[in-house]
Write a protein that holds these residues in place. Structure first.
Motif, PDB file in Angstrom:
ATOM      1  N   LEU A  26       2.273   1.731  -3.480  1.00 25.38           N
ATOM      2  CA  LEU A  26       1.254   2.160  -4.435  1.00 25.38           C
ATOM      3  C   LEU A  26       0.806   3.599  -4.208  1.00 25.38           C
ATOM      4  O   LEU A  26       0.585   4.347  -5.165  1.00 25.38           O
ATOM      5  CB  LEU A  26       0.043   1.222  -4.383  1.00 25.38           C
ATOM      6  CG  LEU A  26       0.284  -0.199  -4.887  1.00 25.38           C
ATOM      7  CD1 LEU A  26      -0.944  -1.074  -4.623  1.00 25.38           C
ATOM      8  CD2 LEU A  26       0.658  -0.207  -6.368  1.00 25.38           C
ATOM      9  N   THR A  27       0.681   3.992  -2.947  1.00 25.96           N
ATOM     10  CA  THR A  27       0.188   5.348  -2.660  1.00 25.96           C
ATOM     11  C   THR A  27       1.273   6.415  -2.808  1.00 25.96           C
ATOM     12  O   THR A  27       0.962   7.595  -2.883  1.00 25.96           O
ATOM     13  CB  THR A  27      -0.418   5.434  -1.244  1.00 25.96           C
ATOM     14  OG1 THR A  27       0.566   5.029  -0.288  1.00 25.96           O
ATOM     15  CG2 THR A  27      -1.669   4.579  -1.143  1.00 25.96           C
TER      16      THR A  27
ATOM     17  N   LEU B  26       3.652   6.164  -5.266  1.00 30.20           N
ATOM     18  CA  LEU B  26       4.256   5.757  -6.536  1.00 30.20           C
ATOM     19  C   LEU B  26       5.048   6.871  -7.207  1.00 30.20           C
ATOM     20  O   LEU B  26       6.181   6.661  -7.631  1.00 30.20           O
ATOM     21  CB  LEU B  26       3.150   5.252  -7.477  1.00 30.20           C
ATOM     22  CG  LEU B  26       3.589   4.497  -8.715  1.00 30.20           C
ATOM     23  CD1 LEU B  26       4.400   3.272  -8.352  1.00 30.20           C
ATOM     24  CD2 LEU B  26       2.376   4.102  -9.536  1.00 30.20           C
TER      25      LEU B  26
ATOM     26  N   TRP C 152       0.835  -1.199   0.000  1.00 27.44           N
ATOM     27  CA  TRP C 152       0.000   0.000   0.000  1.00 27.44           C
ATOM     28  C   TRP C 152       0.873   1.253   0.000  1.00 27.44           C
ATOM     29  O   TRP C 152       0.608   2.216  -0.716  1.00 27.44           O
ATOM     30  CB  TRP C 152      -0.952  -0.010   1.194  1.00 27.44           C
ATOM     31  CG  TRP C 152      -1.830   1.194   1.239  1.00 27.44           C
ATOM     32  CD1 TRP C 152      -1.747   2.258   2.098  1.00 27.44           C
ATOM     33  CD2 TRP C 152      -2.926   1.485   0.368  1.00 27.44           C
ATOM     34  NE1 TRP C 152      -2.717   3.173   1.822  1.00 27.44           N
ATOM     35  CE2 TRP C 152      -3.466   2.725   0.746  1.00 27.44           C
ATOM     36  CE3 TRP C 152      -3.511   0.802  -0.699  1.00 27.44           C
ATOM     37  CZ2 TRP C 152      -4.544   3.313   0.110  1.00 27.44           C
ATOM     38  CZ3 TRP C 152      -4.590   1.379  -1.341  1.00 27.44           C
ATOM     39  CH2 TRP C 152      -5.096   2.616  -0.939  1.00 27.44           C
TER      40      TRP C 152
END
Length: 173
Positions: A45-46, A48, A42
């Motif tokens: 991804l957050t 990136l 997470w």
């Protein structure tokens, strides 16, 4: 006297089930590891667009590290349970792993040390990649990690040699 001996031996044999809670604990530890994996994924991804190349690689190495550990736990759970508690009756299941039922205690030791060497190598790589960005990593820490990794590698080689010699001697006990 024979009945007493038989009852005693049956009790000893049944005591193998005391190990079952340990395997349940290892299964739960995979769930805990999954939580850490999800948290790291997470984060990747957050963030990136804002992570540097080094931070991205370090995050991915953390995911690989956790995956290797989860794989190791599965091997230990399956092999340990089958070796010391009871056979797992999934012979006809289409998804049964090919190695299941074939990994004995000797092979398990080699797989265990191989996984530890891989995990240690990934940690060493992460340390190397953090050297430029992290002032808290001293040369002494790097030397200790190299020494410990070297011990793991040598131990793995010795386990593999012992396994090879044992298999060549025909003594699989």
């Amino acid at each position: 006297m024979k009945k007493v001996e038989h009852a005693f031996e049956a009790g000893i044999f049944s005591s193998r089930w005391i190990l079952a809670p340990f395997f349940v604990g290892l299964i739960l530890s995979i769930v805990v590891l999954l939580g850490g994996f999800a948290k790291e994924l997470w984060h990747l991804l957050t963030h990136l667009g804002s992570l540097s190349e080094t931070d991205t690689i370090l995050g991915i190495l953390a995911l690989v590290d956790m995956t290797l550990l989860a794989n190791l736990l599965i091997i230990i759970i399956f092999s340990g349970y089958e070796s010391f508690v009871s056979k797992i009756d999934v012979a006809d299941h289409e998804d049964k792993p090919g190695w299941m039922g074939k990994v004995g205690f000797s092979t398990l030791k080699v797989k265990l040390i191989s996984s530890i060497v891989a995990i240690s190598g990934i940690d060493l790589l992460r340390t190397y990649m953090q050297l430029d960005n992290d002032a808290t990593i001293s040369l002494e820490i790097v030397q200790w990690k190299l020494l410990i990794h070297g011990v793991f590698v040598i131990s793995g080689l010795l386990f593999a040699v012992m396994d090879y010699l044992t298999s060549k001697s025909g003594n699989n006990h």
